[in-house]
Design an enzyme around this catalytic site. Sequence first.
Site, short mmCIF file in Angstrom:
data_model
loop_
_atom_site.label_atom_id
_atom_site.label_comp_id
_atom_site.label_asym_id
_atom_site.label_seq_id
_atom_site.Cartn_x
_atom_site.Cartn_y
_atom_site.Cartn_z
CG ASP A 152 -100.66 2.15 138.01
OD1 ASP A 152 -100.71 2.94 138.97
OD2 ASP A 152 -101.38 2.23 137.00
CE LYS A 155 -90.02 23.72 144.56
NZ LYS A 155 -89.44 23.46 143.23
CG HIS A 196 -82.55 22.55 145.03
ND1 HIS A 196 -83.77 22.92 144.53
CD2 HIS A 196 -81.64 23.24 144.31
CE1 HIS A 196 -83.59 23.78 143.55
NE2 HIS A 196 -82.30 24.01 143.38
CE LYS A 222 -79.60 26.71 144.53
NZ LYS A 222 -78.94 26.74 143.23
CD GLU A 255 -85.17 29.54 137.08
OE1 GLU A 255 -84.55 28.59 137.58
OE2 GLU A 255 -86.39 29.51 136.88
CG ASP A 280 -91.24 25.84 140.21
OD1 ASP A 280 -90.98 24.74 140.71
OD2 ASP A 280 -90.59 26.33 139.27
CG HIS A 289 -86.40 27.39 145.77
ND1 HIS A 289 -86.31 26.23 146.47
CD2 HIS A 289 -86.46 27.02 144.47
CE1 HIS A 289 -86.32 25.20 145.63
NE2 HIS A 289 -86.41 25.67 144.40
CE LYS A 315 -89.25 28.32 135.61
NZ LYS A 315 -88.09 27.57 136.09
C1 BG6 Z 1 -86.57 24.21 141.09
C2 BG6 Z 1 -87.71 24.73 140.25
O1 BG6 Z 1 -87.00 23.91 142.38
O2 BG6 Z 1 -85.54 25.17 141.14
C3 BG6 Z 1 -87.24 25.14 138.87
O3 BG6 Z 1 -88.71 23.72 140.15
C4 BG6 Z 1 -86.05 26.07 138.96
O4 BG6 Z 1 -88.30 25.74 138.14
C5 BG6 Z 1 -84.99 25.49 139.89
O5 BG6 Z 1 -85.53 26.26 137.66
C6 BG6 Z 1 -83.82 26.44 140.09
O6 BG6 Z 1 -82.84 25.84 140.89
P1 BG6 Z 1 -81.29 25.97 140.56
O7 BG6 Z 1 -80.60 25.37 141.74
O8 BG6 Z 1 -81.08 25.16 139.32
O9 BG6 Z 1 -81.04 27.41 140.36
#
Ligand code: BG6
Length: 463
Positions: A85, A138, A168, A172, A206, A225, A230, A316
């Site tokens: 925990d 994040k 992330h 890229k 997406e 998100d 991003h 989404k």
């Molecule tokens: C993430 C989000 O940071 O990035 C997700 O939490 C999203 O919701 C994702 O789908 C998309 O990243 P990638 O690199 O898979 O296009």
Amino acid sequence: MTTLRSDALVIFGVTGDLAYKKIFPALQAMIKRGELDMPIIGVARAAWTLDKLRERVHESLEQGGGVDPGAFAKLSAQLRYIQGDYQNADTYERLRQALIGVARPLHYLAIPPSIFGVVMQGLAKAGSANNARVVVEKPFGRNLASAQELNRTLLEVFPATAVFRIDHYLGKEAVQNLLYFRFANTFLEPIWNRNYVDSVQITMAENFGVQGRGGFYEEVGAIRDVVQNHMLEVMALLAMDAPVGHDPESMRAEKLRLFHAVQPLQPDQIVRGQFRGYREEKGVAADSQVETFAALRLQVDTWRWAGVPFYIRAGKRMPISATEVMVKLKAPPLAIFHANALSQSNYFRFRLSPEVVISAGTLVKEPGEEMRGEATELVARYLLCGENPPYARLLSDALRGDVELFTSKESVEAAWRVIDPILGDATPVTEYEPGTWGPAEAAKIVAGEEGWHDPKPEASKPC
Ligand code: BG6
């Protein structure tokens, strides 16, 4: 600057979705590149055995690009699992014992922001924060106030140079190429401003939904998100001025200057949507007001960009999965040839995912007697087969203490300052049909333009 390499990787939240989808494939890639020769200690609450964790890693690799038997065997041998925990001092004591002989651990907090503070205090009390680095996922906080609070807590425990706020997208290839393309070429800079650029659109579409992450998604929604991080990072790379040097500080300084110039959003600059069916997802409230789509218009008050609208759209259950930037240039001052020429302005298109394409939209003359134009793209595309996964790139950087591709305290707070006024129920959320480009209301965000630019399937394969 030379820094010492971390010598153990601790992953909090190792049983979670992020670890499964992104981190395990990254670990395999790092092992293959010889960048992860150290203990990997997973921590989580679930009553798993080490074997169960190994099975899960195997499954994740099968799903996420393939298992390399040699690398998987090494990874399995380096893995440890600590069940506990996060509130319990005993968890941190067992981690401390597992870290005996380790001089500089890297702690990766792949857990919800609400428990960052508890984990950091637990690490500090057990002495496991000494000489350690920390990677924080994040969204970094829920709003400006909580991000500031989180930064305070972090910096009480870790020195600023040991904190890695991960996004992330910054790892890229295609995103790094935005910066490269802009500043490695001379032809762009003279036109990259309000005199020639009409508008900038960034779309992150997406075609899937929340993929079983309803509980997580209810806490964040599209704005927290992907927009606050991003999308604003992509916008900053497109709009910032050239850094005065290649060092991380110069880069961070220019990005921060840009964020400071982005005006805080007002409710009439955003439309929020929710796909029909979202409320039936596991972990989602029956009357959820959380957005799965957002369309925004941003204003950048600099001499370079004053009056040029920056549009961001993320959603989404869209018709396709694609992230694309469209920089529309102004039309020529007069239509010397065919009248259509005026409405067909030039543009630069940057496809960031899943394919990588940079193209310039031009008009060339159609063969024949008439001076009639045909829209033609000059295209540069490159294949990302074998791209080092962004998480692998970034975790390797963090292990080496390289902060360049991580978000600074100041810029994460500056990004929240832009978003803060429109969080929560500041604007209504409108339902949209899955497989569409969001609610019809989103059109009003780009009113006066030719509308939203919808990314199309690319002719080329991602790889
Ligand atoms: C993430 C989000 O940071 O990035 C997700 O939490 C999203 O919701 C994702 O789908 C998309 O990243 P990638 O690199 O898979 O296009």
